[in-house]
Design a protein around this motif. Structure first.
Motif, PDB file in Angstrom:
ATOM      1  N   ALA A 100      32.002 -30.828 -17.297  1.00  0.00           N
ATOM      2  CA  ALA A 100      32.318 -30.924 -18.729  1.00  0.00           C
ATOM      3  C   ALA A 100      31.169 -30.382 -19.563  1.00  0.00           C
ATOM      4  O   ALA A 100      31.374 -29.644 -20.534  1.00  0.00           O
ATOM      5  CB  ALA A 100      32.604 -32.376 -19.101  1.00  0.00           C
ATOM      6  N   PHE A 140      34.697 -35.988 -22.992  1.00  0.00           N
ATOM      7  CA  PHE A 140      34.978 -35.392 -24.299  1.00  0.00           C
ATOM      8  C   PHE A 140      33.760 -35.503 -25.224  1.00  0.00           C
ATOM      9  O   PHE A 140      33.494 -34.600 -26.023  1.00  0.00           O
ATOM     10  CB  PHE A 140      36.211 -36.038 -24.920  1.00  0.00           C
ATOM     11  N   ALA A 167      31.621 -32.783 -24.073  1.00  0.00           N
ATOM     12  CA  ALA A 167      32.147 -31.498 -24.538  1.00  0.00           C
ATOM     13  C   ALA A 167      31.754 -31.230 -25.985  1.00  0.00           C
ATOM     14  O   ALA A 167      31.375 -30.119 -26.351  1.00  0.00           O
ATOM     15  CB  ALA A 167      33.665 -31.459 -24.390  1.00  0.00           C
ATOM     16  N   ILE A 224      36.967 -27.718 -23.042  1.00  0.00           N
ATOM     17  CA  ILE A 224      37.015 -29.080 -22.492  1.00  0.00           C
ATOM     18  C   ILE A 224      37.486 -30.040 -23.576  1.00  0.00           C
ATOM     19  O   ILE A 224      38.328 -30.908 -23.342  1.00  0.00           O
ATOM     20  CB  ILE A 224      35.632 -29.505 -21.969  1.00  0.00           C
ATOM     21  N   PHE A 225      36.952 -29.895 -24.765  1.00  0.00           N
ATOM     22  CA  PHE A 225      37.364 -30.739 -25.892  1.00  0.00           C
ATOM     23  C   PHE A 225      38.860 -30.592 -26.142  1.00  0.00           C
ATOM     24  O   PHE A 225      39.547 -31.562 -26.488  1.00  0.00           O
ATOM     25  CB  PHE A 225      36.568 -30.335 -27.144  1.00  0.00           C
ATOM     26  N   LEU A 285      41.534 -32.963 -24.675  1.00  0.00           N
ATOM     27  CA  LEU A 285      41.783 -34.248 -25.321  1.00  0.00           C
ATOM     28  C   LEU A 285      43.120 -34.264 -26.051  1.00  0.00           C
ATOM     29  O   LEU A 285      43.807 -35.292 -26.095  1.00  0.00           O
ATOM     30  CB  LEU A 285      40.640 -34.550 -26.298  1.00  0.00           C
ATOM     31  N   TYR A 286      43.527 -33.131 -26.607  1.00  0.00           N
ATOM     32  CA  TYR A 286      44.768 -33.061 -27.366  1.00  0.00           C
ATOM     33  C   TYR A 286      46.004 -33.214 -26.473  1.00  0.00           C
ATOM     34  O   TYR A 286      47.090 -33.474 -26.961  1.00  0.00           O
ATOM     35  CB  TYR A 286      44.847 -31.734 -28.113  1.00  0.00           C
ATOM     36  N   GLN A 340      46.148 -35.504 -24.119  1.00  0.00           N
ATOM     37  CA  GLN A 340      46.152 -36.882 -23.620  1.00  0.00           C
ATOM     38  C   GLN A 340      46.761 -37.809 -24.669  1.00  0.00           C
ATOM     39  O   GLN A 340      46.061 -38.581 -25.330  1.00  0.00           O
ATOM     40  CB  GLN A 340      44.725 -37.320 -23.259  1.00  0.00           C
ATOM     41  N   MET A 355      44.248 -40.602 -26.059  1.00  0.00           N
ATOM     42  CA  MET A 355      43.413 -39.864 -27.005  1.00  0.00           C
ATOM     43  C   MET A 355      42.653 -40.800 -27.934  1.00  0.00           C
ATOM     44  O   MET A 355      41.435 -40.674 -28.118  1.00  0.00           O
ATOM     45  CB  MET A 355      44.261 -38.896 -27.814  1.00  0.00           C
ATOM     46  N   CYS A 368      39.793 -42.628 -26.206  1.00  0.00           N
ATOM     47  CA  CYS A 368      38.653 -41.745 -25.949  1.00  0.00           C
ATOM     48  C   CYS A 368      37.831 -41.531 -27.212  1.00  0.00           C
ATOM     49  O   CYS A 368      36.606 -41.413 -27.170  1.00  0.00           O
ATOM     50  CB  CYS A 368      39.132 -40.403 -25.408  1.00  0.00           C
ATOM     51  N   MET A 410      31.919 -40.148 -31.207  1.00  0.00           N
ATOM     52  CA  MET A 410      32.216 -38.733 -31.036  1.00  0.00           C
ATOM     53  C   MET A 410      31.622 -37.887 -32.156  1.00  0.00           C
ATOM     54  O   MET A 410      31.124 -36.778 -31.924  1.00  0.00           O
ATOM     55  CB  MET A 410      33.729 -38.526 -30.975  1.00  0.00           C
TER      56      MET A 410
END
Length: 393
Positions: free
Chosen positions: A276, A306, A309, A317-318, A321-322, A324, A328, A331, A342
């Motif tokens: 990542a 994330f 990332a 990698i980021f 996340l979209y 999931q 989401m 995270c 984040m």
């Protein structure tokens, strides 16, 4: 004095004088003749005297010297291996094939010494010799070290062949404390994504537009397929990528069948965090396809993939996340060891990353890139996390 004369004859490549010693004082040719615990055979190898090596090896009374280790634990074969001298190696193996399984005093097989010293073609030569590593030996650090060194050297064909024969090596620990899966996650050039344009270059080329949900099969940047010199141990890039796919697939099969304790011992979670951080999109996405529990992977600072990332500006990698939907929000609410969320990650800049973007001139443009990255992350974090403070206040 006689021993001194033998040393000089071998060192200087005096074949006639060496033969005189072999004919009249062969027992001395089998003896240790230097303070470094070297025999005449060690001296001949060190000085590149191929003809004398052949003469010594062929002598019926010198079989013992083939197995003697010098003061740093190397047999004459290992010394020839690390020098990359194939004629000498072939000469000794022809005389005594079992030498290929005699380790250094530190426990390394000749083939491991070859790749450890960067002798790629010698490694290939020894690797092809036969099934040189017995079952009990390939399971110890020799097999793992050969695997990790092959990955770092770019010789993925050797790495894949090892994994194909002994799949459990994927999680075995080498003499440097690494596993095969961690090595694979650490080498940028082993991955198609490692050869793609970076975040900021993509932003420039697309008018500062960040891709939010990259496709799994994105192959951007793979059109640049230069052939890499075979002598360096790497095939053409296409073949290299094929071996990467095979190698990762074999490792993922082992990982899918392993328990959590085995995954931890095999540094799988460390590998995911490393991937990542390095922006290894294919690696991370295939790991998550194999087992969704890897979504909860954290590094030593309790940062999930994330957060890493965002910190390292790895937009692909980021973008995972979209995808999931059910996890989401969770995270996005995670805090690291220092209670950074984040958005804190987006406000930080790692030193090595700062160096990379500073290569592109223009302070205003750099600020614009950073601001866009921060605002993109800000759009998805929960409102309260926009104002929350870390341990540093």
């Amino acid at each position: 004095m006689a021993i001194e004369g033998l040393y000089k004859a071998v060192r200087d490549g005096d074949l006639d004088k060496t033969r005189e010693f072999l004919n009249s004082r062969s027992e001395e040719c089998n003896m240790i003749i230097t303070k470094r615990n070297e025999t005449a055979l060690h001296i001949a190898v060190a000085n590149g005297r191929v003809d004398i090596v052949k003469e010594l090896v062929d002598h019926p009374k010198l079989a013992k010297s083939l197995k003697i280790r010098d003061s740093i634990g190397h047999t004459a074969l290992i010394r020839a291996v690390v020098h990359g001298n194939r004629p000498m190696v072939d000469c000794m193996l022809k005389k005594s094939p079992s030498l290929i399984n005699i380790r250094s005093s530190s426990g390394n097989l000749p083939v491991v010494m070859a790749i450890d010293f960067g002798q790629i073609e010698m490694t290939r030569h020894l690797f092809r010799a036969e099934d040189f590593i017995a079952d009990q030996e390939i399971q110890d650090h020799n097999g793992a070290t050969l695997l990790t060194c092959a990955i770092y050297a770019g010789t993925l064909d050797i790495a894949w062949k090892l994994i194909e024969q002994r799949p459990r090596l994927a999680l075995a620990i080498d003499k440097y404390g690494e596993s095969g899966i961690l090595a694979l996650a650490s080498v940028h050039r082993s991955f198609p994504s490692g050869r793609q344009l970076g975040f900021w270059k993509q932003c420039i080329d697309s008018c500062m537009c960040i891709p939010l949900a990259p496709a799994i099969n994105d192959q951007a940047g793979q059109s640049n397929r230069e052939a890499i010199n075979r002598s360096s141990g790497i095939c053409t890039q296409e073949i290299h990528d094929q071996y990467y796919d095979k190698l990762l697939s074999e490792m993922l099969q082992v990982i899918s069948e392993s328990e959590s304790q085995q995954l931890e011992a095999g540094l799988v979670y460390d590998a995911i965090s490393q991937a990542a951080e390095n922006g290894m999109f294919e690696f991370v996405s295939k790991m998550l396809e194999t087992d969704r529990r890897f979504l909860w992977t954290e590094d030593e600072n309790k940062r999930n993939i994330f957060m890493l990332a965002v910190l390292h500006r790895q937009e692909k990698i980021f973008g995972i996340l979209y995808q999931q939907d059910t996890t989401m929000n969770y995270c996005l609410t995670c805090l690291d060891l220092y209670e950074n969320n984040m958005l804190h990650m987006a406000g930080m800049m790692k030193e090595e990353y700062a160096t990379r973007i500073n290569q592109i001139s223009g302070a205003a443009l750099q600020m614009q890139r950073e601001l866009q990255w921060f605002k993109e992350v800000e759009t998805i974090v929960l409102p309260k996390y926009k104002e929350s403070k870390n341990k540093g206040g």
